[in-house]
Scaffold this active site. Sequence first.
Site, short mmCIF file in Angstrom:
data_model
loop_
_atom_site.label_atom_id
_atom_site.label_comp_id
_atom_site.label_asym_id
_atom_site.label_seq_id
_atom_site.Cartn_x
_atom_site.Cartn_y
_atom_site.Cartn_z
N SER A 1 -6.56 13.44 -15.36
CA SER A 1 -7.88 13.20 -15.94
C SER A 1 -8.47 14.49 -16.49
CB SER A 1 -8.80 12.67 -14.84
OG SER A 1 -10.14 12.73 -15.26
N ALA A 2 -9.29 14.33 -17.51
CA ALA A 2 -10.01 15.48 -18.08
C ALA A 2 -10.96 16.08 -17.06
CB ALA A 2 -10.79 15.04 -19.31
N ASN B 1 -19.25 3.89 -14.50
CA ASN B 1 -19.00 4.42 -15.83
C ASN B 1 -19.87 3.76 -16.89
OD1 ASN B 1 -15.87 4.52 -14.49
ND2 ASN B 1 -16.77 6.39 -15.29
N GLY C 1 -23.53 16.65 -10.94
CA GLY C 1 -22.13 16.92 -11.24
C GLY C 1 -21.75 16.63 -12.69
N ASP D 1 0.86 -1.18 0.00
CA ASP D 1 0.00 0.00 0.00
C ASP D 1 0.90 1.24 0.00
OD1 ASP D 1 -1.65 2.11 0.53
OD2 ASP D 1 -2.34 1.37 2.49
N LEU D 2 0.96 1.86 -1.16
CA LEU D 2 1.86 3.01 -1.39
C LEU D 2 1.46 4.21 -0.53
CD1 LEU D 2 4.16 3.34 -3.48
CD2 LEU D 2 2.44 4.16 -5.10
N TYR E 1 -12.28 13.69 -5.86
CA TYR E 1 -11.45 12.85 -6.73
C TYR E 1 -10.71 13.71 -7.76
CZ TYR E 1 -10.38 10.35 -10.99
OH TYR E 1 -9.75 9.91 -12.13
N TYR F 1 -6.37 12.07 -19.17
CA TYR F 1 -7.15 11.09 -19.92
C TYR F 1 -8.57 11.60 -20.11
CZ TYR F 1 -3.79 7.87 -17.60
OH TYR F 1 -2.71 7.23 -17.08
N PHE F 2 -9.11 11.34 -21.28
CA PHE F 2 -10.54 11.54 -21.49
C PHE F 2 -11.24 10.25 -21.02
CE2 PHE F 2 -11.29 15.86 -22.77
CZ PHE F 2 -10.00 16.31 -22.64
N LYS G 1 -6.54 14.90 -8.27
CA LYS G 1 -5.74 14.86 -9.50
C LYS G 1 -5.09 16.21 -9.75
CE LYS G 1 -6.46 10.60 -10.93
NZ LYS G 1 -5.34 9.64 -10.92
#
Length: 344
Positions: free
Chosen positions: A129-130, A203, A300, A60-61, A153, A181-182, A157
Amino acid sequence: MTEKFVVTGGAGYIGSHVCVELASAGHDVLVIDDFSNSHPEAVRRIQEITGVDISLLEVDLANPANLPKVIESVGAFDATGAVHLAGLKAVGESVEQPARYYDVNINAALTLLRALENAGAKKLVFSSSATVYGDLNESPVNETGATGAANPYGRSKLFIEEILKDIATADKDWRIANLRYFNPVGAHSSGRIGEDPNGVPNNLFPFIAQVAVGKRDKLRIFGDDYPTRDGTGVRDYIHVVDLARGHVAALDYLAETKQGGAIDINLGTGGGVSVKEAVAAFKRASNRDIPFEIAPRREGDIAEIYADTSLAKDLLNWRATKTLDDMCADHWHWQRNNPNGFKS
Ligand code: UDP
């Protein structure tokens, strides 16, 4: 030139495809993953697809107590750089548990940074992320677009992007690419790795795929009264293999560039697809019925976003090559062969 890359979150959906492309390009890979939202079977299948041995550190980083272990392993691996994907990614959960999201996502990034610094491996691709663009820009959106994510979230990023910029400003040896990323979809053409969501998918594509395979009754389309061509939300879906190749291109660029710093780069196709268009394409690819109902808008959500991809073309000499039909066919191939993901 063969390099040695750490891939955090390398057993996950995007990470596993990144590992396949890196290993296929002749690079050595060390996966760091705690399998909290991924499966060891994915690592086995990366090796099956590529015929290459992948090193693995299960840790676990985000837990600072693990820093010595991570420093030791990244040093022993003799890393030359990293792709950082490990982190929590459920938007709704991030709204309910913001402290956990900031804790995990930011601590994981800081731990990796310390280990890379210690190994003298100051080359990093970050999985952004986009979502950092929020609802603030007209599409196609380019990297100079206003940023302001709509949930914890997305803000995690954005904060990590900013941390990386500060680090690259303070130490000119760092070469960093924040890849925005899209909407990654699809799967490896082998059908052996793909997205394996826990519980009900958030998603669109994994949900559609589970309807097509009969695991769920019907799709709920969140709103058909947006100011788009058919009223449903428009996104820039990108095949995960194209996306993974974008990482290899970014690492090649970072290896060659004379200039230190942190740069933001969109990875998308440059085109928009509506929810109804995505459903129709998946129906064609799967030859299955995909019942849907129109539901209220999801909180959202934005009407439309797609990428301006010129920077990736100019700088990385990369562009997406796979079509929406390819995305659907490969996503379906994976879903049909692995109806229960890696557990089957
Ligand atoms: N969407 C939908 N039903 C679902 C999941 C998603 O109608 O069950 C829509 C969503 O409103 C958006 C698009 O599909 O317009 C893509 O949603 P996803 O969550 O995949 O990506 P994001 O919204 O994060 O770009």
